[in-house]
Design a protein around this motif. Structure first.
Motif, mmCIF file in Angstrom:
data_model
loop_
_atom_site.group_PDB
_atom_site.id
_atom_site.type_symbol
_atom_site.label_atom_id
_atom_site.label_comp_id
_atom_site.label_asym_id
_atom_site.label_seq_id
_atom_site.Cartn_x
_atom_site.Cartn_y
_atom_site.Cartn_z
ATOM 1 N N VAL A 1 0.846 -1.197 0.000
ATOM 2 C CA VAL A 1 0.000 0.000 0.000
ATOM 3 C C VAL A 1 0.882 1.246 0.000
ATOM 4 N N PRO A 2 0.769 2.126 -1.009
ATOM 5 C CA PRO A 2 1.541 3.378 -1.015
ATOM 6 C C PRO A 2 1.045 4.342 0.049
ATOM 7 N N MET A 3 1.856 5.352 0.365
ATOM 8 C CA MET A 3 1.609 6.174 1.545
ATOM 9 C C MET A 3 1.622 7.674 1.256
ATOM 10 N N LEU A 4 0.764 8.404 1.988
ATOM 11 C CA LEU A 4 0.866 9.849 2.127
ATOM 12 C C LEU A 4 1.479 10.102 3.500
ATOM 13 N N CYS A 5 2.585 10.816 3.544
ATOM 14 C CA CYS A 5 3.405 10.871 4.743
ATOM 15 C C CYS A 5 3.339 12.235 5.424
ATOM 16 N N ARG A 6 2.945 12.223 6.686
ATOM 17 C CA ARG A 6 2.988 13.427 7.496
ATOM 18 C C ARG A 6 3.700 13.071 8.802
ATOM 19 N N PRO A 7 5.055 13.051 8.790
ATOM 20 C CA PRO A 7 5.799 12.667 9.995
ATOM 21 C C PRO A 7 5.586 13.654 11.123
ATOM 22 N N CYS A 8 5.628 13.125 12.349
ATOM 23 C CA CYS A 8 5.363 13.947 13.537
ATOM 24 C C CYS A 8 6.587 14.119 14.421
ATOM 25 N N PHE A 9 7.251 13.039 14.821
ATOM 26 C CA PHE A 9 8.368 13.150 15.751
ATOM 27 C C PHE A 9 9.227 11.900 15.671
ATOM 28 N N GLY A 10 10.278 11.867 16.482
ATOM 29 C CA GLY A 10 11.133 10.689 16.565
ATOM 30 C C GLY A 10 11.836 10.396 15.251
ATOM 31 N N ASP A 11 11.832 9.114 14.880
ATOM 32 C CA ASP A 11 12.486 8.689 13.643
ATOM 33 C C ASP A 11 11.599 8.852 12.418
ATOM 34 N N ASN B 1 2.721 21.619 8.261
ATOM 35 C CA ASN B 1 1.709 22.566 8.720
ATOM 36 C C ASN B 1 0.284 22.091 8.446
ATOM 37 N N VAL B 2 0.098 21.201 7.496
ATOM 38 C CA VAL B 2 -1.193 20.620 7.111
ATOM 39 C C VAL B 2 -2.163 21.698 6.605
ATOM 40 N N LYS B 3 -2.328 21.772 5.295
ATOM 41 C CA LYS B 3 -3.281 22.672 4.657
ATOM 42 C C LYS B 3 -4.254 21.851 3.819
ATOM 43 N N ARG B 4 -5.521 22.223 3.872
ATOM 44 C CA ARG B 4 -6.551 21.429 3.204
ATOM 45 C C ARG B 4 -6.316 21.289 1.715
ATOM 46 N N ASP B 5 -5.795 22.346 1.066
ATOM 47 C CA ASP B 5 -5.548 22.268 -0.371
ATOM 48 C C ASP B 5 -4.518 21.195 -0.695
ATOM 49 N N GLU B 6 -3.482 21.098 0.147
ATOM 50 C CA GLU B 6 -2.462 20.090 -0.099
ATOM 51 C C GLU B 6 -2.989 18.696 0.207
ATOM 52 N N VAL B 7 -3.779 18.546 1.265
ATOM 53 C CA VAL B 7 -4.382 17.246 1.565
ATOM 54 C C VAL B 7 -5.255 16.800 0.402
ATOM 55 N N GLU B 8 -6.050 17.704 -0.129
ATOM 56 C CA GLU B 8 -6.903 17.376 -1.278
ATOM 57 C C GLU B 8 -6.064 16.963 -2.480
ATOM 58 N N ARG B 9 -5.044 17.758 -2.790
ATOM 59 C CA ARG B 9 -4.222 17.492 -3.975
ATOM 60 C C ARG B 9 -3.509 16.142 -3.871
ATOM 61 N N LEU B 10 -2.904 15.877 -2.727
ATOM 62 C CA LEU B 10 -2.163 14.626 -2.570
ATOM 63 C C LEU B 10 -3.089 13.415 -2.525
ATOM 64 N N ALA B 11 -4.261 13.570 -1.923
ATOM 65 C CA ALA B 11 -5.227 12.464 -1.896
ATOM 66 C C ALA B 11 -5.685 12.124 -3.312
ATOM 67 N N ARG B 12 -5.948 13.145 -4.111
ATOM 68 C CA ARG B 12 -6.345 12.905 -5.505
ATOM 69 C C ARG B 12 -5.205 12.254 -6.297
ATOM 70 N N GLU B 13 -3.978 12.735 -6.070
ATOM 71 C CA GLU B 13 -2.835 12.169 -6.785
ATOM 72 C C GLU B 13 -2.634 10.707 -6.432
ATOM 73 N N LEU B 14 -2.766 10.392 -5.157
ATOM 74 C CA LEU B 14 -2.612 9.011 -4.715
ATOM 75 C C LEU B 14 -3.667 8.105 -5.339
ATOM 76 N N MET B 15 -4.895 8.569 -5.377
ATOM 77 C CA MET B 15 -6.007 7.721 -5.802
ATOM 78 C C MET B 15 -6.227 7.714 -7.315
ATOM 79 N N GLU B 16 -5.890 8.817 -7.980
ATOM 80 C CA GLU B 16 -6.260 8.941 -9.387
ATOM 81 C C GLU B 16 -5.102 9.306 -10.308
ATOM 82 N N GLY B 17 -4.014 9.876 -9.772
ATOM 83 C CA GLY B 17 -2.953 10.431 -10.596
ATOM 84 C C GLY B 17 -1.962 9.400 -11.103
ATOM 85 N N GLU B 18 -1.132 9.820 -12.057
ATOM 86 C CA GLU B 18 -0.129 8.948 -12.648
ATOM 87 C C GLU B 18 0.945 8.580 -11.624
#
Length: 386
Positions: free
Chosen positions: A311-321, A342-359
């Protein structure tokens, strides 16, 4: 959920005596076998090493991070000596300083300062956690054997470099696949192995059964990491605007210790295609045919479970390693996309679409699935899976 600083201080200052007493009492008890080896988590060396020396018992380090994170941790002192750490503010990593190349780390290519474990992001050289990790890195040679939760083909250069720093390094992973085999064999021990910190809710799988193959994003930021209320809103509205189906695990304390309160428009808009869940059996979710991608925090357990499931991933690291894991997921293994901290809704939307539908998403999915097949084939060949 726990005070990490307090745990570090306790392990360092208060646990040596009680642990030594335990080993001594076991050795003097005729009804149990004597202690002949101590297997310890890598962070427990301050407690176990003195006891092992006192009683002449071999030590085995078990690091539940992968090799890259262990090598990176061993470089924290060098970062300090070179004036690169500790940092005075996280914002330093968001400008050009964060892109400072670190081309001297053995086995790790194209590393930048921002790719190192977050322990460099502290406010003073006497910081408890920074020095705790530095000392752990220095004590890796105090053991007989070091075991790392990874597998050879995933990071061969790093493991080769690590073997030159620490004698007798062995890999054992992915551990969850080993546990599955134990469960299949119905051994006595498997009944007593639990791998979750929270209670699982299995009804989420029934909701997934109703969804089309490869149509759902699984969202889970782990069992400890938290976000701010505003970040949770941005995640929510980004998922809503992406028009994608999602299963979102929200712990009760996921929003800085408080119950998450999401916008009414988000709930109304995603009622038919979203599912807000308590804790769930993550491995079964990731292997469900309806799951296409995983929006995650880059914790190593979640990472290796996602790799094993293809399963490919959208990555939003928080702390540690997690930042180091993110670098390898996105840049070296090519199975993830990094999200701005910083988490912005436009970027969440764009990356979610890219993951699910993009090349790019399609290429990541193909690579992840190929990795899954290869991994299972090698484990069968090695006799670790039936």
């Amino acid at each position: 959920m726990q005070d990490i600083m307090m745990l570090c201080n306790s392990m360092r200052n208060y646990m040596i005596g009680p642990f030594s007493d335990l080993v001594s009492s076991l050795g003097s008890n005729p009804s149990v076998p004597p202690v002949t080896c101590i297997v310890l988590d890598g962070s427990m060396t301050f407690t176990t090493s003195p006891a092992a020396s006192k009683f002449g018992i071999p030590l085995m380090h078990l690091f539940t991070v992968h090799g890259c994170a262990l090598v990176a941790t061993k470089q924290l002192r060098a970062l300090g000596e070179n004036g690169l750490a500790p940092l005075t503010a996280e914002s330093q990593l968001m400008n050009g300083y964060g892109n400072t190349p670190l081309n001297w780390i053995p086995g790790m290519k194209n590393m930048r300062l921002r790719d190192m474990p977050h322990f460099i992001q502290i406010t003073g050289s006497n910081d408890t956690l920074f020095n705790f990790l530095v000392d752990i890195g220095n004590k890796t040679s105090d053991v007989t054997v070091t075991i790392v939760h990874t597998f050879e083909a995933l990071e061969p250069d790093v493991l080769h470099a690590l073997s030159s720093m620490i004698p007798r390094v062995y890999t054992v992973g992915p551990l969850h696949l080993m546990l599955n085999r134990i469960a299949q064999e119905k051994s006595f021990a498997s009944k007593h192995i639990e791998c979750n910190l929270l209670e699982e809710h299995n009804e989420r799988l029934q909701w997934l059964d109703l969804k089309k193959p490869k149509s759902v994003i699984y969202v889970n930021l782990g069992s400890i990491a938290s976000v701010t209320h505003q970040q949770s809103v941005e995640f929510a509205m980004g998922l809503a605007d992406s028009d994608q189906c999602f299963l979102w695990v929200l712990r009760p304390d996921a929003v800085n210790g408080d119950m998450a309160t999401l916008p009414r428009e988000f709930v109304e808009e995603t009622r038919e295609r979203g599912f807000l869940s308590g804790w769930c059996p993550q491995e079964r979710v990731l292997n469900h045919p309806s799951i296409r991608g995983f929006l995650m925090h880059c914790g190593w357990n979640s990472t290796i479970e996602s790799l094993s499931a293809g399963v490919p991933m959208l990555c939003r690291p928080c702390f540690g390693d997690q930042q180091t894991n993110c670098k390898y997921i996105c840049d070296d293994w090519g199975v993830g996309l990094e999200m701005d901290g910083n988490v912005k809704r436009d970027e969440v939307e764009r990356l979610a679409r890219e993951l699910m539908e993009g090349e790019v998403g399609k290429k990541m999915s193909t690579k992840a699935w190929s990795g899954r097949r290869w991994q299972k084939k090698q484990l069968v060949k090695m006799g670790h899976l039936p």
